[in-house]
Structures are given as structure tokens and as C-alpha cells.
Design a protein around this motif. Sequence first.
Motif, PDB file in Angstrom:
ATOM      1  N   MET A   6      -5.057 -11.061 -27.139  1.00 42.20           N
ATOM      2  CA  MET A   6      -5.151  -9.915 -28.033  1.00 42.20           C
ATOM      3  C   MET A   6      -6.562  -9.323 -28.015  1.00 42.20           C
ATOM      4  N   VAL A   7      -7.566 -10.190 -27.944  1.00 42.26           N
ATOM      5  CA  VAL A   7      -8.952  -9.714 -27.871  1.00 42.26           C
ATOM      6  C   VAL A   7      -9.176  -8.980 -26.553  1.00 42.26           C
ATOM      7  N   ARG A   8      -8.662  -9.550 -25.469  1.00 43.89           N
ATOM      8  CA  ARG A   8      -8.816  -8.888 -24.162  1.00 43.89           C
ATOM      9  C   ARG A   8      -8.154  -7.510 -24.187  1.00 43.89           C
ATOM     10  N   HIS A   9      -6.959  -7.439 -24.772  1.00 44.61           N
ATOM     11  CA  HIS A   9      -6.235  -6.163 -24.851  1.00 44.61           C
ATOM     12  C   HIS A   9      -7.036  -5.154 -25.676  1.00 44.61           C
ATOM     13  N   HIS A  10      -7.602  -5.602 -26.791  1.00 43.74           N
ATOM     14  CA  HIS A  10      -8.392  -4.731 -27.661  1.00 43.74           C
ATOM     15  C   HIS A  10      -9.618  -4.195 -26.924  1.00 43.74           C
ATOM     16  N   LEU A  11     -10.335  -5.084 -26.244  1.00 39.40           N
ATOM     17  CA  LEU A  11     -11.529  -4.664 -25.515  1.00 39.40           C
ATOM     18  C   LEU A  11     -11.184  -3.721 -24.367  1.00 39.40           C
ATOM     19  N   ARG A  12     -10.101  -4.030 -23.666  1.00 41.61           N
ATOM     20  CA  ARG A  12      -9.677  -3.156 -22.556  1.00 41.61           C
ATOM     21  C   ARG A  12      -9.367  -1.756 -23.079  1.00 41.61           C
ATOM     22  N   ALA A  13      -8.654  -1.672 -24.206  1.00 43.15           N
ATOM     23  CA  ALA A  13      -8.288  -0.371 -24.768  1.00 43.15           C
ATOM     24  C   ALA A  13      -9.526   0.451 -25.109  1.00 43.15           C
ATOM     25  N   ILE A  14     -10.525  -0.206 -25.675  1.00 40.76           N
ATOM     26  CA  ILE A  14     -11.759   0.508 -26.022  1.00 40.76           C
ATOM     27  C   ILE A  14     -12.503   0.953 -24.768  1.00 40.76           C
ATOM     28  N   LEU A  15     -12.674   0.027 -23.837  1.00 40.48           N
ATOM     29  CA  LEU A  15     -13.471   0.309 -22.643  1.00 40.48           C
ATOM     30  C   LEU A  15     -12.842   1.407 -21.777  1.00 40.48           C
ATOM     31  N   THR A  16     -11.533   1.366 -21.619  1.00 42.84           N
ATOM     32  CA  THR A  16     -10.870   2.347 -20.754  1.00 42.84           C
ATOM     33  C   THR A  16     -10.762   3.722 -21.396  1.00 42.84           C
ATOM     34  N   SER A  17     -11.192   3.839 -22.660  1.00 38.69           N
ATOM     35  CA  SER A  17     -11.198   5.156 -23.298  1.00 38.69           C
ATOM     36  C   SER A  17     -12.365   6.002 -22.800  1.00 38.69           C
ATOM     37  N   LEU A  51     -19.860  -0.200 -28.919  1.00 40.41           N
ATOM     38  CA  LEU A  51     -19.536  -1.080 -27.796  1.00 40.41           C
ATOM     39  C   LEU A  51     -19.674  -0.332 -26.476  1.00 40.41           C
ATOM     40  N   LEU A  52     -19.139   0.867 -26.415  1.00 36.53           N
ATOM     41  CA  LEU A  52     -19.222   1.659 -25.190  1.00 36.53           C
ATOM     42  C   LEU A  52     -20.677   1.957 -24.828  1.00 36.53           C
ATOM     43  N   ASP A  53     -21.459   2.346 -25.823  1.00 36.02           N
ATOM     44  CA  ASP A  53     -22.872   2.655 -25.572  1.00 36.02           C
ATOM     45  C   ASP A  53     -23.623   1.420 -25.083  1.00 36.02           C
ATOM     46  N   MET A  73     -21.652   7.573 -12.210  1.00 27.69           N
ATOM     47  CA  MET A  73     -21.210   6.366 -11.512  1.00 27.69           C
ATOM     48  C   MET A  73     -20.352   5.518 -12.448  1.00 27.69           C
ATOM     49  N   THR A  74     -19.250   5.027 -11.943  1.00 25.09           N
ATOM     50  CA  THR A  74     -18.347   4.201 -12.743  1.00 25.09           C
ATOM     51  C   THR A  74     -18.932   2.809 -12.965  1.00 25.09           C
ATOM     52  N   ILE A  75     -18.872   2.354 -14.209  1.00 28.77           N
ATOM     53  CA  ILE A  75     -19.339   1.017 -14.568  1.00 28.77           C
ATOM     54  C   ILE A  75     -18.139   0.077 -14.537  1.00 28.77           C
ATOM     55  N   LYS A  76     -18.207  -0.937 -13.689  1.00 30.58           N
ATOM     56  CA  LYS A  76     -17.098  -1.886 -13.558  1.00 30.58           C
ATOM     57  C   LYS A  76     -17.324  -3.064 -14.502  1.00 30.58           C
ATOM     58  N   VAL A  77     -16.314  -3.361 -15.319  1.00 30.08           N
ATOM     59  CA  VAL A  77     -16.458  -4.389 -16.349  1.00 30.08           C
ATOM     60  C   VAL A  77     -15.405  -5.483 -16.177  1.00 30.08           C
ATOM     61  N   LEU A  78     -15.838  -6.716 -16.356  1.00 28.88           N
ATOM     62  CA  LEU A  78     -14.951  -7.876 -16.411  1.00 28.88           C
ATOM     63  C   LEU A  78     -14.898  -8.349 -17.851  1.00 28.88           C
ATOM     64  N   VAL A  79     -13.692  -8.521 -18.402  1.00 19.31           N
ATOM     65  CA  VAL A  79     -13.516  -8.974 -19.780  1.00 19.31           C
ATOM     66  C   VAL A  79     -13.045 -10.425 -19.766  1.00 19.31           C
ATOM     67  N   VAL A  80     -13.789 -11.292 -20.446  1.00 20.54           N
ATOM     68  CA  VAL A  80     -13.470 -12.723 -20.453  1.00 20.54           C
ATOM     69  C   VAL A  80     -13.281 -13.200 -21.895  1.00 20.54           C
ATOM     70  N   ASP A  81     -12.067 -13.638 -22.220  1.00 26.83           N
ATOM     71  CA  ASP A  81     -11.771 -14.179 -23.549  1.00 26.83           C
ATOM     72  C   ASP A  81     -10.462 -14.946 -23.462  1.00 26.83           C
ATOM     73  N   ASP A  82     -10.383 -16.082 -24.160  1.00 27.53           N
ATOM     74  CA  ASP A  82      -9.155 -16.885 -24.087  1.00 27.53           C
ATOM     75  C   ASP A  82      -8.040 -16.306 -24.947  1.00 27.53           C
ATOM     76  N   ASP A  83      -8.348 -15.329 -25.802  1.00 29.19           N
ATOM     77  CA  ASP A  83      -7.340 -14.708 -26.655  1.00 29.19           C
ATOM     78  C   ASP A  83      -6.849 -13.410 -26.009  1.00 29.19           C
ATOM     79  N   VAL A  91     -12.245  -1.273 -16.309  1.00 24.84           N
ATOM     80  CA  VAL A  91     -12.052  -2.718 -16.431  1.00 24.84           C
ATOM     81  C   VAL A  91     -11.411  -3.186 -15.127  1.00 24.84           C
ATOM     82  N   VAL A  92     -12.190  -3.879 -14.310  1.00 29.05           N
ATOM     83  CA  VAL A  92     -11.721  -4.264 -12.982  1.00 29.05           C
ATOM     84  C   VAL A  92     -11.005  -5.612 -12.966  1.00 29.05           C
ATOM     85  N   ALA A  93     -11.190  -6.403 -14.023  1.00 30.53           N
ATOM     86  CA  ALA A  93     -10.526  -7.708 -14.066  1.00 30.53           C
ATOM     87  C   ALA A  93     -10.625  -8.296 -15.465  1.00 30.53           C
TER      88      ALA A  93
END
Length: 218
Positions: A13-24, A112-114, A1-11, A30-32
Motif C-alpha cells: 500500500m505504501v509503494r502504491h501510494h508513493l508511485r501514485a504521487i511520483l508519477t503525477s 515529496l516531489l520537490d 531530463m526524466t528522474i528515474k526512481v526506485l521505490v522500496v517498501d515491504d508494504d 518510477v522504474v521499479a
Amino acid sequence: MTIKVLVVDDDPMVRHHLRAILTSADEIEVVAEAEDGAEAVEAVLRASPDVVLMDIRMPGVDGIAATAEIARLTEPPAVVALTTFDSDTHVLRALHAGAGGFLVKSTPPEDLLDLVKVAAQGHTVLSPSAARHLLSRSSSTDEARRAVRERVAELSERERDVLGCLGEGLTNGEIAARLFLSETTVKSYVSRLLDKLGLANRTQAGLLAHQAGLESGD
């Protein structure tokens, strides 16, 4: 089952970094994204994520206020607070607001993924050592600690055993194995504990166990 994640950060660059890791990971999507707490609440209502990675310190509506609002939803997602340092005293406020745990932003990608997968399963993302470290830096008074112990004293011996296990961050399966109970029985005990103690989730129960100086098996 796919885990849907929302990433919240005012930076961004941090959002981009987290998205790159999560979508690997194939099983994570990452749904939003959101850059403040107000956007985060709107995104939860719109995208129905399973897990929210929530930055604590943001301008405008911060992560603590947003977490509290999300926790009041009928079926809230698991909220994991993001912080730069595990000694950040704001983390305690986020946990008491309803976050199911916290991660430092420097968490290695594989970990982080685990941990996102663990959070999606409804388990606590918080190490016992980190919990003790945070609590040692909190401003709890002796009177507050006595009040916590009085609340715990009203529990049965078995309920205190289960609460102590939650303080160690154990899963229902691990608690069942340690206390020689079925997972269904453990789940029932946990639900009863949360109701008796007026707590929102098992993370808050684990923190309460630490505040009471409770160890499993006591």
C-alpha cells in the motif's frame, strides 16, 4: 531530463501510494519497486535509477544493509531513507551507511516531489533541525565527540567554513554566495573535505559538522 526512481517498501500500500504521487509529475518515472533490501540492490543494478526511496525497517535484508551495499557501487544512485518518525534512531545508521538524506512517509505530496528532485541533483534531503534532533537522541559519547572535533581541527579555516555550511544543508550555489567563492571552488572544497574526513557524501559531512558543534563562519 526524466528522474528515474526506485521505490522500496515491504508494504504494497505504501509503494502504491508513493508511485501514485511520483508519477503525477511529468519529469519523474518510477522504474521499479522492491519489497526488501535484497530486491532493492538487484533493482538498482537492473534499472539504474537516479533516486532510491528506501524504507529503513523491512524483514530480511533491511534498508540500512541495502543502502550500504548500494553506496559501494561505482556510480550509486542517491538513496533517501524513508521512515515513519523523524526521531527514528535507525535514520542515523542509514545516513552513516551512505543515504543522502531522509523523508518521513507523511511528507506532503508536493514536498515529496520537490525533495526527490533535490536528491536527484545530488543535494542533501535533510533539514538542519531534523539533524540536530536525531543527533541529540544518538548515543554519542563525550569521547566520540572529542574525536570528531579533533578530526575537524585538522581542516583549514576555509574548509571548516564550508563544512559548517554543509551542516546547514546549503547547496554549492548557496555556499558560494555566502563565502564569496565560485561554485567550482566550492565543489573542489567539498570533494577535498570528503576525502580528508573519509566520508561518503555531503550528508555525512553535514552530520559531522553538527557532531563537532561547527557553525558556518566559525
